[in-house]
Design a protein around this motif. Structure first.
Motif, PDB file in Angstrom:
ATOM      1  N   SER A  26      19.959  -9.021   6.286  1.00 37.46           N
ATOM      2  CA  SER A  26      18.694  -8.933   7.056  1.00 37.46           C
ATOM      3  C   SER A  26      17.851  -7.906   6.503  1.00 37.46           C
ATOM      4  N   TYR A  27      18.700  -6.830   6.350  1.00 38.25           N
ATOM      5  CA  TYR A  27      17.885  -5.553   5.527  1.00 38.25           C
ATOM      6  C   TYR A  27      17.207  -6.177   4.142  1.00 38.25           C
ATOM      7  N   LEU A  28      17.864  -6.958   3.374  1.00 35.76           N
ATOM      8  CA  LEU A  28      17.329  -7.315   1.918  1.00 35.76           C
ATOM      9  C   LEU A  28      16.252  -8.084   2.125  1.00 35.76           C
ATOM     10  N   PHE A  29      16.180  -8.934   3.218  1.00 35.92           N
ATOM     11  CA  PHE A  29      14.906  -9.718   3.744  1.00 35.92           C
ATOM     12  C   PHE A  29      13.804  -8.924   3.706  1.00 35.92           C
ATOM     13  N   LEU A  30      13.926  -7.740   4.592  1.00 33.84           N
ATOM     14  CA  LEU A  30      12.963  -7.045   4.999  1.00 33.84           C
ATOM     15  C   LEU A  30      12.505  -6.117   3.668  1.00 33.84           C
ATOM     16  N   TYR A  31      13.340  -5.676   3.085  1.00 40.24           N
ATOM     17  CA  TYR A  31      12.987  -5.003   1.973  1.00 40.24           C
ATOM     18  C   TYR A  31      12.280  -5.680   1.024  1.00 40.24           C
ATOM     19  N   MET A  32      12.770  -6.992   0.601  1.00 39.15           N
ATOM     20  CA  MET A  32      11.799  -7.590  -0.359  1.00 39.15           C
ATOM     21  C   MET A  32      10.435  -7.997   0.191  1.00 39.15           C
ATOM     22  N   ALA A  33      10.415  -8.343   1.573  1.00 35.06           N
ATOM     23  CA  ALA A  33       8.943  -8.650   1.988  1.00 35.06           C
ATOM     24  C   ALA A  33       8.121  -7.459   2.037  1.00 35.06           C
ATOM     25  N   LEU A  34       8.795  -6.349   2.258  1.00 41.58           N
ATOM     26  CA  LEU A  34       7.861  -5.086   2.258  1.00 41.58           C
ATOM     27  C   LEU A  34       7.438  -4.746   0.868  1.00 41.58           C
ATOM     28  N   SER A  35       8.366  -5.042  -0.028  1.00 41.60           N
ATOM     29  CA  SER A  35       8.151  -4.596  -1.437  1.00 41.60           C
ATOM     30  C   SER A  35       6.747  -5.175  -1.937  1.00 41.60           C
ATOM     31  N   MET A  36       6.771  -6.785  -1.796  1.00 38.26           N
ATOM     32  CA  MET A  36       5.825  -7.491  -2.018  1.00 38.26           C
ATOM     33  C   MET A  36       4.299  -7.454  -1.260  1.00 38.26           C
ATOM     34  N   LEU A  37       4.637  -6.876  -0.079  1.00 42.30           N
ATOM     35  CA  LEU A  37       3.429  -6.845   0.700  1.00 42.30           C
ATOM     36  C   LEU A  37       2.710  -5.634   0.382  1.00 42.30           C
ATOM     37  N   LEU A  38       3.391  -4.524   0.255  1.00 39.35           N
ATOM     38  CA  LEU A  38       2.609  -3.066  -0.138  1.00 39.35           C
ATOM     39  C   LEU A  38       2.376  -3.195  -1.445  1.00 39.35           C
ATOM     40  N   ILE A  39       3.042  -3.768  -2.343  1.00 41.49           N
ATOM     41  CA  ILE A  39       2.583  -3.613  -3.896  1.00 41.49           C
ATOM     42  C   ILE A  39       1.224  -4.594  -4.072  1.00 41.49           C
ATOM     43  N   VAL A  40       1.138  -5.818  -3.233  1.00 49.09           N
ATOM     44  CA  VAL A  40      -0.040  -6.530  -3.143  1.00 49.09           C
ATOM     45  C   VAL A  40      -1.223  -5.582  -2.737  1.00 49.09           C
ATOM     46  N   LEU A  41      -0.845  -4.818  -1.571  1.00 53.20           N
ATOM     47  CA  LEU A  41      -1.873  -4.155  -0.879  1.00 53.20           C
ATOM     48  C   LEU A  41      -2.540  -3.214  -1.663  1.00 53.20           C
ATOM     49  N   TYR A  42      -1.738  -2.153  -2.390  1.00 50.85           N
ATOM     50  CA  TYR A  42      -1.865  -1.145  -2.819  1.00 50.85           C
ATOM     51  C   TYR A  42      -2.675  -1.820  -4.172  1.00 50.85           C
ATOM     52  N   ARG A  43      -2.446  -2.778  -4.875  1.00 50.92           N
ATOM     53  CA  ARG A  43      -2.910  -3.149  -6.370  1.00 50.92           C
ATOM     54  C   ARG A  43      -4.427  -3.574  -5.800  1.00 50.92           C
ATOM     55  N   TYR A  44      -4.491  -4.326  -4.666  1.00 58.30           N
ATOM     56  CA  TYR A  44      -5.841  -4.770  -4.220  1.00 58.30           C
ATOM     57  C   TYR A  44      -6.662  -3.529  -3.902  1.00 58.30           C
ATOM     58  N   LEU A  45      -6.288  -2.497  -3.531  1.00 56.03           N
ATOM     59  CA  LEU A  45      -6.976  -1.424  -2.913  1.00 56.03           C
ATOM     60  C   LEU A  45      -7.652  -0.807  -4.405  1.00 56.03           C
ATOM     61  N   VAL A  46      -6.605  -0.642  -5.228  1.00 56.67           N
ATOM     62  CA  VAL A  46      -6.809   0.088  -6.528  1.00 56.67           C
ATOM     63  C   VAL A  46      -7.977  -0.825  -7.457  1.00 56.67           C
ATOM     64  N   LYS A  47      -7.501  -2.125  -7.216  1.00 57.95           N
ATOM     65  CA  LYS A  47      -8.668  -3.075  -8.096  1.00 57.95           C
ATOM     66  C   LYS A  47     -10.147  -2.712  -7.381  1.00 57.95           C
ATOM     67  N   GLN A  48     -10.112  -2.787  -6.037  1.00 56.71           N
ATOM     68  CA  GLN A  48     -11.320  -2.552  -5.513  1.00 56.71           C
ATOM     69  C   GLN A  48     -12.242  -1.278  -5.759  1.00 56.71           C
ATOM     70  N   MET A  49     -11.148  -0.108  -5.774  1.00 58.89           N
ATOM     71  CA  MET A  49     -11.765   1.105  -6.077  1.00 58.89           C
ATOM     72  C   MET A  49     -12.080   0.907  -7.400  1.00 58.89           C
ATOM     73  N   LEU A  50     -11.591   0.600  -8.521  1.00 54.98           N
ATOM     74  CA  LEU A  50     -11.884   0.558  -9.803  1.00 54.98           C
ATOM     75  C   LEU A  50     -13.281   0.004 -10.131  1.00 54.98           C
ATOM     76  N   ARG A  51     -13.579  -1.235  -9.522  1.00 50.76           N
ATOM     77  CA  ARG A  51     -14.641  -2.035  -9.482  1.00 50.76           C
ATOM     78  C   ARG A  51     -15.722  -1.185  -8.942  1.00 50.76           C
ATOM     79  N   ALA A  52     -15.812  -0.506  -7.843  1.00 51.03           N
ATOM     80  CA  ALA A  52     -16.794   0.524  -7.268  1.00 51.03           C
ATOM     81  C   ALA A  52     -17.192   1.423  -8.259  1.00 51.03           C
ATOM     82  N   MET A  53     -16.072   1.838  -8.854  1.00 53.84           N
ATOM     83  CA  MET A  53     -16.343   3.196  -9.733  1.00 53.84           C
ATOM     84  C   MET A  53     -17.213   2.556 -11.061  1.00 53.84           C
TER      85      MET A  53
END
Length: 468
Positions: free
Chosen positions: A111-138
């Motif tokens: 169950s820890y592994l499932f949480l670990y994988m889900a959080l990894s993908m979710l957080l990486i997608v989130l931060y990459r999206y924010l970085v892309k939007q920030m770069l576009r604004a710049m």
């Protein structure tokens, strides 16, 4: 310089991904063993989990390098990043499980592994999206620029330049043109200056060391100069891209293939040609339409009563439409107009203030409530939630002769909503523009694109002034 910047950005992304993966490890540990949400257990020491988290970090970075996750992203859509992230971490997860199996590690919580994988993908997608939007604004504000030189100041080069001006978020500036024939003075036109002739390319690259990319936009018949020009650019360490003179015949995202040792351009391959993409789109359609029918059943009952009480005739209006692979089907809507006489052929076009509408029909058309029965068309497999809107056979036969590429919309299932409708192209609006949007959707389909259009549709249901 461009390659150095790309290497630096690759290193930054890899470092950030590794940091997010380790942050996910800490969050997953807290949720599983400290928060009390999953009951109390006695885990093995955290250092063993940390070792496997570092192992997974190395696996994910290596898989990302192989899959192209860390390739330059300035010209790519975020949907492409999303797909690569999911693919990378799905493969990495199975590689981690395989490594744990061969290491005979049986004490790590599943169950820890499932949480670990889900959080990894979710957080990486989130931060990459924010970085892309920030770069576009710049880039819109003039930062993080890259510079181009266009070879060819004819119609092809000028059109490329004008198209580029519509995308300031990409962060490209054109320093000028090179051309053997055309020349204009700086300030006399809307285009940058013609800096010289093709033979002066090497001098231009030496003079403007800020140039990152050279665009070859020469008319058909001048391709014999390409090897020489590309050789000069490669020796200078500058990227080269070619705008084909026949680009009007190509889709927005052409697919390159290899056949008999020769590169080929597939001019009409779309994402939904792949069985896996069709399966996931159909799965989404079934779940979304089923949920929508259950959720809106009280609303549909109220609309049905309203239609019945405000005008004589059937509650449901059935109309023949042309769908996937040019097959016809009966599309369902709540009747919003006076009942049609049986012998009259329905070939009329709905317009603003259409006299055929009932008062209650005007309301349900304005709010798109008349479209709700089409969820049953989706469940029957005749339509999709998102796709090009289906048209009546009479108009299909008319438009196929008048509008280029009109019939290509039937390569995918028709939809309750579509990209053209989300752009405001409803009612008595340009068919040519609708087809442009439909073809863009067909050639650029992603699951995220569908989700985005669903949310836009929900917002526009009460605000679209063209819904009549």
């Amino acid at each position: 310089m461009l390659r150095k910047n790309q290497q630096f950005l690759t290193q930054v992304y890899m470092t950030a991904d590794l940091a997010v993966i380790q942050l996910s490890f800490l969050l997953a540990w807290w949720l599983r063993f400290e928060s009390g949400l999953f009951g109390f257990v006695y885990p093995i020491p955290i250092k063993y989990y940390l070792v496997w988290s570092l192992v997974y970090g190395a696996i994910a970075l290596l898989t990302g390098l192989i899959s192209g996750l860390y390739s330059p992203k300035r010209r790519k859509r975020f949907a492409d990043d999303f797909i690569r992230i999911v693919q990378t971490h799905a493969i990495g997860f199975f590689l981690l499980l395989g490594t744990m199996y061969f290491a005979k590690e049986i004490n790590i919580s599943r169950s820890y592994l499932f949480l670990y994988m889900a959080l990894s993908m979710l957080l990486i997608v989130l931060y990459r999206y924010l970085v892309k939007q920030m770069l576009r604004a710049m880039r819109r504000k003039g930062y993080n620029k890259q510079y181009m030189l266009i070879i060819g100041a004819g119609a092809l080069g000028r059109r490329f330049y004008l198209n580029l001006q519509h995308h300031p978020e990409l962060g490209y500036d054109v320093v000028g043109f090179l051309d053997d024939e055309l020349k204009w003075e700086k300030g006399e036109t809307e285009y940058p200056e013609v800096l010289g002739k093709l033979d002066g390319l090497q001098a231009m690259l030496d003079r403007f060391r800020i140039i990152d990319e050279v665009i070859l936009a020469m008319p058909y018949g001048h391709s014999d100069r390409y090897p020489e020009l590309m050789g000069i650019c490669e020796r200078a360490g500058v990227h080269t891209m070619i705008v084909p003179d026949y680009y009007d015949f190509l889709p927005t995202r052409p697919v390159f293939d290899n056949f008999a040792g020769m590169p080929l351009i597939n001019v009409r391959e779309v994402p939904l040609d792949l069985a896996a993409n069709r399966f996931f789109k159909r799965l989404f359609d079934i779940f979304f339409a089923g949920f929508a029918v259950i959720l809106t059943s009280p609303i549909m009952l109220a609309v049905a009563i309203g239609v019945k009480l405000t005008s004589p005739g059937p509650v449901i209006f059935k109309q023949e439409r042309v769908g996937f692979n040019r097959r016809t089907f009966q599309m369902y809507k709540f009747r919003s107009m006076r009942a049609q006489v049986a012998e009259d052929e329905d070939t009329g076009w709905t317009t603003e203030n259409d006299p055929r509408r009932t008062k209650f029909g005007t309301f349900i058309r304005r709010t798109s409530l008349d479209e709700l029965p089409q969820f049953f068309n989706v469940l029957l497999g005749q339509m999709s939630v998102v796709g090009p809107r289906p048209e009546r056979p009479h108009y299909v036969e008319l438009f196929r002769e008048q509008i280029p590429n009109y019939m290509l919309k039937h390569h995918v299932p028709p939809g309750i909503t579509g990209y053209a409708q989300c752009a405001g192209l409803r009612g008595d609006t340009s068919i040519e523009k609708r087809i442009e949007y439909d073809l863009f959707y067909i050639e650029n389909w992603t699951f995220l694109f569908d989700i985005r259009l669903v949310f836009i549709t929900m917002y526009k249901m009460l605000t679209d002034k063209n819904a009549y």
